[in-house]
Design a protein around this motif. Structure first.
Motif, mmCIF file in Angstrom:
data_model
loop_
_atom_site.group_PDB
_atom_site.id
_atom_site.type_symbol
_atom_site.label_atom_id
_atom_site.label_comp_id
_atom_site.label_asym_id
_atom_site.label_seq_id
_atom_site.Cartn_x
_atom_site.Cartn_y
_atom_site.Cartn_z
ATOM 1 N N GLY A 1 38.286 58.739 40.554
ATOM 2 C CA GLY A 1 38.634 58.842 39.173
ATOM 3 C C GLY A 1 40.040 58.476 39.065
ATOM 4 N N ALA B 1 43.438 58.749 35.035
ATOM 5 C CA ALA B 1 42.253 58.469 34.237
ATOM 6 C C ALA B 1 42.406 57.120 33.236
ATOM 7 N N SER C 1 42.392 53.441 32.217
ATOM 8 C CA SER C 1 41.492 52.620 32.753
ATOM 9 C C SER C 1 42.029 51.206 32.490
#
Length: 568
Positions: free
Chosen positions: A481, A536, A538
């Motif tokens: 993650g 986190a 992206s």
């Protein structure tokens, strides 16, 4: 190296400072922070990868002379331009080989990355055999042809190896005019005059005669134990700045530029960085038992030493420390370069945050690394995001110089484990060395450290040199993650590698900055690409590059998890 001496007044001051650090360290390290960062896991894969070179450095048991105990570093480089980082490891010698005049039998090693977790020693095939007692290594593209070259710091003439673009190198030292003949400890490259090619700075340690080595005297003991003499009592060596002429040759401009160090301070590490954000490269030099230097670039080909006024020449209580390694990078994501300097044992490593006004604030105690580093003898170091959470962390390589300390019950070890501090986003750093995997539990007498992503999985790995032993190849296990991005630069008007460029990456409200460097740590150089942990995130909203010659490049909406090439 450092021998502390205090007057009654300074002794009282020092005691109070140390007491304060004990209390602070207890508060900081007694429990994890409220919001604990993810802890990365490192495993040493050197043996499995086939990296077996032992860094020979004199007598492994006694180290009677300082030459034998300082050691050297490593360099990360993609010498064959295949997108996978290779590794050069410095090697030393023995007094017998050095005095023989026949060259070293320990020529250093270039390891080619096989892209499968293994490496192949290609030293002889590549033509990078070092005939001198090696100390430091610098990877940089000096002729702007897109292929990285290799500069080796030695006891004796340094060597410039030019990449032939076919897997081999040629020794061009004589034609280039960069064979500094002294004991060179480290080197770093930057385009200080902003003319589009890389210049070369070499920091020198001592004037050292192998036929007249000191064996006794005032500075030949440590806590009553006979040890190697120096550096105090020995003559220091000045430093050298070579300006790149753009035609394969360099000119020594050290005196004209004001960086020749006429005092002969005991230089061990150097790093370029634009600490005042004015667009040109400044220079920091870490000196052993003498004041550190911070050369501000005047923009006219000359420099001014501003270290005392900037608060980086001495410790916060006014002492000369024993600078071993240096890192100059933005630790707290405010867009200004901060400074970390490693020092001798029974003193602390120093962390200074840039105050954006030409001054640095010593936050060593507040960060928690003060008392925590008091028994470490530290060398290479780097600010990198090891857990990919968007905050740069700190790695420190440790190892004593006197094997004798193990025999006297001093609670100081010759072989020491390295340290990893995670950035909590607050003033304190969190020591997670015990929790960060088996690779961080290994104790050797470590020296240089270089940083890269050897297996191209997006996590920062670490190569660490060790005296008289094989190095570590600390492979970082990816955390689920946690996203990442590498930014590779290709200069056109600026130098080809973009050394000195400022890269900023924005994701939502968070902007991270990294400056591209060649050199730093201790006697080492790391991956010249810019790495960013994204957590986190992206997709990056914007990548902004400020090139050394002033141009700007912008990319929008860049997906994470890749290497992005930005051309000037």
């Amino acid at each position: 190296m450092l021998r502390l001496r205090f007057s009654k007044t300074s002794a009282a001051t020092g005691f109070c400072l140390i007491l304060l650090m004990w209390v602070t360290a207890f508060m900081l390290f007694s429990s994890p922070p409220e919001s604990s960062p993810l802890i990365p896991t490192f495993q040493d894969q050197a043996a499995k990868a086939g990296i077996t070179t032992v860094m020979v450095s004199g007598d492994p048991k006694e180290k009677k002379f300082l030459l034998e105990s300082v050691g050297g570093g490593l360099a990360v480089l993609d010498y064959n331009n295949d997108g996978w980082m290779d590794l050069y490891i410095v090697n030393g010698g023995t007094l017998e080989t050095a005095r023989s005049g026949q060259g070293s039998r320990f020529p250093g090693a270039l390891y080619r990355n096989n892209r499968d977790g293994t490496f192949t020693n290609v030293t002889l095939a590549a033509g990078v055999r070092n005939s001198e007692w090696g100390k430091g290594a610098l990877a940089a593209d000096f002729n702007n042809d897109g292929w990285v070259d290799l500069y080796l710091c030695n006891l004796g003439p340094n060597i410039l190896l030019q990449n032939n673009r076919d897997g081999t190198f040629s020794n061009v030292t004589k034609r280039a005019g960069v064979a500094d003949p002294r004991w060179s400890a480290s080197a770093a490259a930057a385009d200080y005059d902003r003319d589009g090619d890389l210049d070369l700075f070499v920091v020198n340690y001592l004037e050292y005669d192998l036929n007249q080595l000191p064996v006794s005297g005032k500075f030949c003991s440590y806590r009553g134990i006979p040890v190697a003499c120096g550096p105090r009592g020995l003559k220091g060596a000045g430093d050298t700045l070579y300006r790149n002429n753009g035609d394969g040759s360099f000119t020594d401009v050290s005196a004209v530029a004001g960086v020749h160090d006429p005092q002969g301070l005991y230089g061990l590490a150097c790093v370029w960085g634009d600490y005042d954000n004015d667009g040109d490269a400044d220079l920091f030099v870490a000196n052993d038992t003498t004041p550190n230097l911070l050369y501000r670039n005047n923009g006219d080909g000359a420099f001014t030493d501003v270290a005392p006024g900037a608060g980086v020449a001495f410790s916060d209580d006014g002492r000369e420390q024993a600078g071993m390694g240096a890192e100059l990078e933005d630790l707290n994501n405010d867009g200004w370069l901060d400074l970390f300097v490693t020092n001798f044992s029974e003193d602390w490593n120093t962390l200074r945050l840039n105050q954006k006004n030409g001054l640095f604030d010593d936050v060593t105690v507040a960060s928690g690394i003060g008392e925590d580093s008091m028994r470490d003898l530290s060398w290479g170091a780097g600010f990198y995001d090891f857990n990919n959470d968007g905050l740069k962390d700190l790695f420190v390589a440790n190892g004593h110089i006197y094997p004798q300390v193990d025999r006297y019950g001093l609670r100081i070890a010759y072989r020491q484990p390295n340290k990893l501090y995670l950035n909590t986003g607050k003033p304190k750093l969190w020591n997670v060395s015990q929790q960060a995997g088996p690779g961080l539990q290994i104790a050797k007498s470590f020296r240089g450290a270089a940083f890269s992503d050897f297996n191209n999985d997006g996590s920062i790995d670490i190569a660490v040199a060790a005296l008289d032993e094989t190095p570590l190849l600390l492979i970082n296990q990816p955390l689920a993650g946690q996203n990442w991005l590498w930014v590779k630069l290709e200069g056109t008007a600026s130098n080809r590698s973009g050394i000195g460029a400022r890269v900023s990456v924005r994701c939502g409200p968070v902007t991270q900055t990294r400056e591209i460097k060649a050199g730093g740590s201790f006697a080492s150089s790391s991956d010249v690409r810019a790495h960013f942990g994204l957590g986190a995130c992206s997709q990056v909203d914007e990548i902004l590059v400020r090139w050394p010659r002033g141009m700007m490049s912008t990319l929008k909406d860049v997906p994470a998890g890749r290497v992005v090439t930005v051309k000037e």
